[in-house]
Design a protein around this motif. Structure first.
Motif, PDB file in Angstrom:
ATOM      1  N   ALA A 175       0.372  -1.474   0.249  1.00  0.00           N
ATOM      2  CA  ALA A 175      -0.083  -0.250  -0.243  1.00  0.00           C
ATOM      3  C   ALA A 175       0.891   0.969   0.262  1.00  0.00           C
ATOM      4  O   ALA A 175       0.672   2.114  -0.755  1.00  0.00           O
ATOM      5  CB  ALA A 175      -0.438  -0.161   1.164  1.00  0.00           C
ATOM      6  N   LEU A 176       1.739   1.199   0.573  1.00  0.00           N
ATOM      7  CA  LEU A 176       2.742   2.122   0.498  1.00  0.00           C
ATOM      8  C   LEU A 176       3.120   2.567  -0.387  1.00  0.00           C
ATOM      9  O   LEU A 176       3.570   3.459  -1.315  1.00  0.00           O
ATOM     10  CB  LEU A 176       3.726   1.928   2.159  1.00  0.00           C
ATOM     11  CG  LEU A 176       4.323   2.938   2.034  1.00  0.00           C
ATOM     12  CD1 LEU A 176       4.218   4.170   2.530  1.00  0.00           C
ATOM     13  CD2 LEU A 176       5.770   3.132   3.705  1.00  0.00           C
ATOM     14  N   GLN A 177       3.862   1.429  -1.255  1.00  0.00           N
ATOM     15  CA  GLN A 177       4.363   1.778  -2.859  1.00  0.00           C
ATOM     16  C   GLN A 177       3.852   2.301  -3.846  1.00  0.00           C
ATOM     17  O   GLN A 177       3.151   3.032  -4.763  1.00  0.00           O
ATOM     18  CB  GLN A 177       5.141   0.380  -3.627  1.00  0.00           C
ATOM     19  CG  GLN A 177       5.802   0.350  -4.734  1.00  0.00           C
ATOM     20  CD  GLN A 177       6.242  -0.973  -4.680  1.00  0.00           C
ATOM     21  OE1 GLN A 177       5.792  -1.821  -4.480  1.00  0.00           O
ATOM     22  NE2 GLN A 177       6.456  -0.900  -6.350  1.00  0.00           N
ATOM     23  N   LYS A 178       2.472   1.835  -3.130  1.00  0.00           N
ATOM     24  CA  LYS A 178       1.132   2.240  -4.239  1.00  0.00           C
ATOM     25  C   LYS A 178       0.881   3.765  -4.097  1.00  0.00           C
ATOM     26  O   LYS A 178       0.594   4.374  -5.239  1.00  0.00           O
ATOM     27  CB  LYS A 178      -0.167   2.384  -4.112  1.00  0.00           C
ATOM     28  CG  LYS A 178      -1.351   2.080  -5.236  1.00  0.00           C
ATOM     29  CD  LYS A 178      -2.505   1.310  -5.011  1.00  0.00           C
ATOM     30  CE  LYS A 178      -3.502   1.497  -5.878  1.00  0.00           C
ATOM     31  NZ  LYS A 178      -4.546   0.821  -6.293  1.00  0.00           N
ATOM     32  N   ALA A 179       1.036   4.444  -2.774  1.00  0.00           N
ATOM     33  CA  ALA A 179       1.162   5.393  -2.378  1.00  0.00           C
ATOM     34  C   ALA A 179       2.077   6.434  -2.588  1.00  0.00           C
ATOM     35  O   ALA A 179       2.419   7.417  -3.252  1.00  0.00           O
ATOM     36  CB  ALA A 179       0.438   6.066  -0.787  1.00  0.00           C
ATOM     37  N   LEU A 180       3.673   6.347  -2.287  1.00  0.00           N
ATOM     38  CA  LEU A 180       4.240   6.538  -2.939  1.00  0.00           C
ATOM     39  C   LEU A 180       5.305   6.891  -4.025  1.00  0.00           C
ATOM     40  O   LEU A 180       5.446   8.045  -4.719  1.00  0.00           O
ATOM     41  CB  LEU A 180       5.508   6.189  -1.876  1.00  0.00           C
ATOM     42  CG  LEU A 180       5.904   6.144  -0.176  1.00  0.00           C
ATOM     43  CD1 LEU A 180       7.222   5.980   0.244  1.00  0.00           C
ATOM     44  CD2 LEU A 180       5.619   7.922   0.073  1.00  0.00           C
TER      45      LEU A 180
END
Length: 313
Positions: free
Chosen positions: A293-298
């Motif tokens: 989820a963090l990779q998708k956001a960043l």
């Protein structure tokens, strides 16, 4: 992705159509910055190919190609063709994250290449001797490349595609269920071969009718991997059928339970609840974000630089 490529390869100072189209997309309520990151990766790949070419090249975007010499009536639309004799580059953009797509012996891309060679044979003749196939899938593996000679490609078209197409047009041949094929097949809900693939278990346990062997368990596990998808397809078909007035024996459509939500903005509702004595701690849940989820956001570049070394892979 197409518009960015058009701006890079074909835009002139007086032509603002493509740039205007990009602005319009970014002003849409559906726009997300992730779209720019993903399509930039596609454009960067096209740039890297053309910058490193020694020969004169031609770029074609969203081009329809005909491969009816191998499959009567067959055609497709290639995202990008780069003609740089003696090589033809066929590039396809895939945005999805769920199913990684490989260019290695990829039938769709090989057909596009055959179609391109046939459609533009009057221009390029036999100057193309090699074909480079590339999938750009930013959300599932990035850039993946594979090459094949023209002779090998045309042999595949003659010995594999032609006979299969002839059987299909004659209404012959056999259904061959597999998750790769069935996922995109228009007959996937009603195909009896797919049913037999999952329900045809009568051949098991010839030695002992009461116990499965380890080999049979392994086979059953392999076949069952797609069972959930098959059942989901059946449910989707049945629901559409009943909503349009059809009948599926043993089933009916009923209204689902509605989920409750706050009236208006949740922040406003929470402010009112706090005034009424509800503690703030009861109104919020705190949970750790997953690496995915963090990779998708960043975005992948920021993630790789700032986060990746803290993730167990």
């Amino acid at each position: 992705a197409e518009v960015k490529a058009r701006v890079y390869f074909f835009d002139t100072p007086g032509d603002t159509d493509c740039r205007h189209e990009l602005r319009t997309m970014r002003e849409s309520p559906l726009y997300k910055s992730e779209m720019d990151r993903a399509t930039d990766e596609y454009l960067d790949y096209l740039k890297s190919v053309t910058i490193n070419l020694d020969s004169v090249y031609t770029v074609m975007l969203e081009t329809q190609v005909q491969y009816d010499r191998y499959a009567p009536g067959g055609f497709g639309r290639a995202d990008c063709l780069i003609w740089a004799p003696p090589v033809l580059y066929v590039v396809d953009y895939k945005n999805g994250a769920g199913v990684p797509v490989s260019p290695v012996e990829n039938p769709q891309m090989m057909l596009y290449a055959l179609g391109a060679l046939d459609t533009y044979s009057a221009i390029y003749g036999k100057s193309i001797q090699g074909v480079a196939l590339t999938i750009v899938q930013p959300n599932a593996g990035g850039v993946k490349e594979w090459s094949i000679t023209r002779a090998e490609l045309e042999q595949w078209g003659t010995t594999v595609v032609k006979p299969a197409a002839a059987l299909a047009y004659a209404g012959e041949g056999q259904f061959a269920p597999s998750e790769d094929r069935c996922r995109f097949c228009r007959a996937k809900e009603r195909c009896s071969a797919r049913r037999d693939h999952y329900l045809g278990l009568e051949a098991y346990s010839e030695k002992d009718p009461d116990l499965l062997t380890d080999k049979e368990i392994g086979d059953a596990l392999t076949r069952a991997k797609g069972l959930k998808a098959w059942v989901s397809d059946l449910e989707s078909y049945a629901l559409k059928k009943m909503l349009s007035g059809g009948v599926i024996p043993g089933y009916k459509v009923v209204e689902g339970r509605k989920s409750r939500d706050w009236i208006g903005c949740a922040d406003t509702a929470f402010q009112e609840l706090e005034k009424r004595g509800i503690e703030e701690a009861l109104l919020w849940e705190r949970k750790p974000v997953t690496p995915a989820a963090l990779q998708k956001a960043l975005g992948k570049k920021v993630y790789d630089k700032s986060v990746a070394d803290l993730v167990l892979s």
